[in-house]
Design an enzyme around this catalytic site. Sequence first.
Site, mmCIF file in Angstrom:
data_model
loop_
_atom_site.group_PDB
_atom_site.id
_atom_site.type_symbol
_atom_site.label_atom_id
_atom_site.label_comp_id
_atom_site.label_asym_id
_atom_site.label_seq_id
_atom_site.Cartn_x
_atom_site.Cartn_y
_atom_site.Cartn_z
ATOM 1 N N CYS A 1 0.861 -1.182 0.000
ATOM 2 C CA CYS A 1 0.000 0.000 0.000
ATOM 3 C C CYS A 1 0.893 1.226 0.000
ATOM 4 C CB CYS A 1 -0.878 -0.013 1.248
ATOM 5 S SG CYS A 1 -1.849 1.493 1.448
ATOM 6 N N THR B 1 -0.058 4.358 0.385
ATOM 7 C CA THR B 1 -0.451 5.298 1.438
ATOM 8 C C THR B 1 0.193 4.893 2.761
ATOM 9 O OG1 THR B 1 -2.568 5.472 0.281
ATOM 10 C CG2 THR B 1 -2.434 6.454 2.469
ATOM 11 N N CYS C 1 -0.869 3.802 -6.409
ATOM 12 C CA CYS C 1 -1.829 3.277 -5.430
ATOM 13 C C CYS C 1 -2.151 1.881 -5.928
ATOM 14 C CB CYS C 1 -3.095 4.129 -5.381
ATOM 15 S SG CYS C 1 -4.452 3.349 -4.458
HETATM 16 N N1 DGL Z 1 -3.953 0.572 -1.877
HETATM 17 C C1 DGL Z 1 -3.557 1.709 -1.131
HETATM 18 C C2 DGL Z 1 -2.422 2.479 -1.778
HETATM 19 O O1 DGL Z 1 -1.624 1.885 -2.493
HETATM 20 C C3 DGL Z 1 -4.592 2.653 -0.573
HETATM 21 C C4 DGL Z 1 -5.990 2.579 -0.988
HETATM 22 C C5 DGL Z 1 -6.880 3.192 0.067
HETATM 23 O O2 DGL Z 1 -7.234 2.456 0.987
HETATM 24 O O3 DGL Z 1 -7.158 4.396 -0.016
HETATM 25 O O4 DGL Z 1 -2.261 3.661 -1.572
#
Ligand code: DGL
Length: 262
Positions: free
Chosen positions: A69, A71, A178
């Site tokens: 992820c 984030t 993301c």
């Molecule tokens: N999959 C996550 C990322 O790569 C975040 C998605 C989310 O939960 O906002 O940032």
Amino acid sequence: MIGVFDSGSGGLMVLRAIREELPDADLLYFGDLAHAPYGEKSRAELFEVVTNAVAELRRAGATCVVSACNTASTVLQGNYPELLGLPRDRFVEMIEPTVARAAALKQPLLLAATPATIASGVYQSALNAAGVVAKSVALPGLAAAIEFGAPEEELENRIRDAFLEIDTAVYGGLVLACTHYLLARSTFERVFPKLVVLDPTRTVSKRVRETFGRTERGGGAVRFRASADVSLFRRRVRAMFGPDTPIEADTWSGRESDKIEG
Ligand code: DGL
């Protein structure tokens, strides 16, 4: 055992690539659906959910961790020892490999990510440090729309709206920063037929092999946990990892209800 986590389904793409790179490694995936989307949270909220996700994986026996992820990676960057209780070489995140891959594309680039990732400034600093010229674009609501199965038209509209004031013709490529956006890669490609769309998954999974490949040799088990039971997540896991794949959901608190042996 390698613990891999994301807010939900996006990280499954990374997990699948890790599986291909390291077929003998034992993997535990945690989808933190009770707290999705991560990308709309404040820094303080993110800090809490991300540290909990990592702590749960550690309690379940993970000796190394992959943040699948972007984030979450913005929170973990620079704080590895305090947050994970892991040596730096027991942790892989998304940002560094993604920037390394982006450096090979024709510049300037566009980088699409969640509002929390863009607000953190972490990508922009890493891109600058690597000499990569890029414009970052936040896509509010897109990760949640993908996670919870919004119709294709809504995904397209969210993408178009976010890029409304950008002349995409002057950019050499679009980096999907993301992991949820990887699930909508074909939508991005349809909206921007002339842009090279970069999916950094393979670069990240190679980094996982280089980092953990020597130590992580087990029976090749892959297990799934989720902090909430969401049927679309279950369907995605089973489509990608086999129709009978068990998923433990809902009750995983890491305390008395924790059924994982590690
Ligand atoms: N999959 C996550 C990322 O790569 C975040 C998605 C989310 O939960 O906002 O940032």
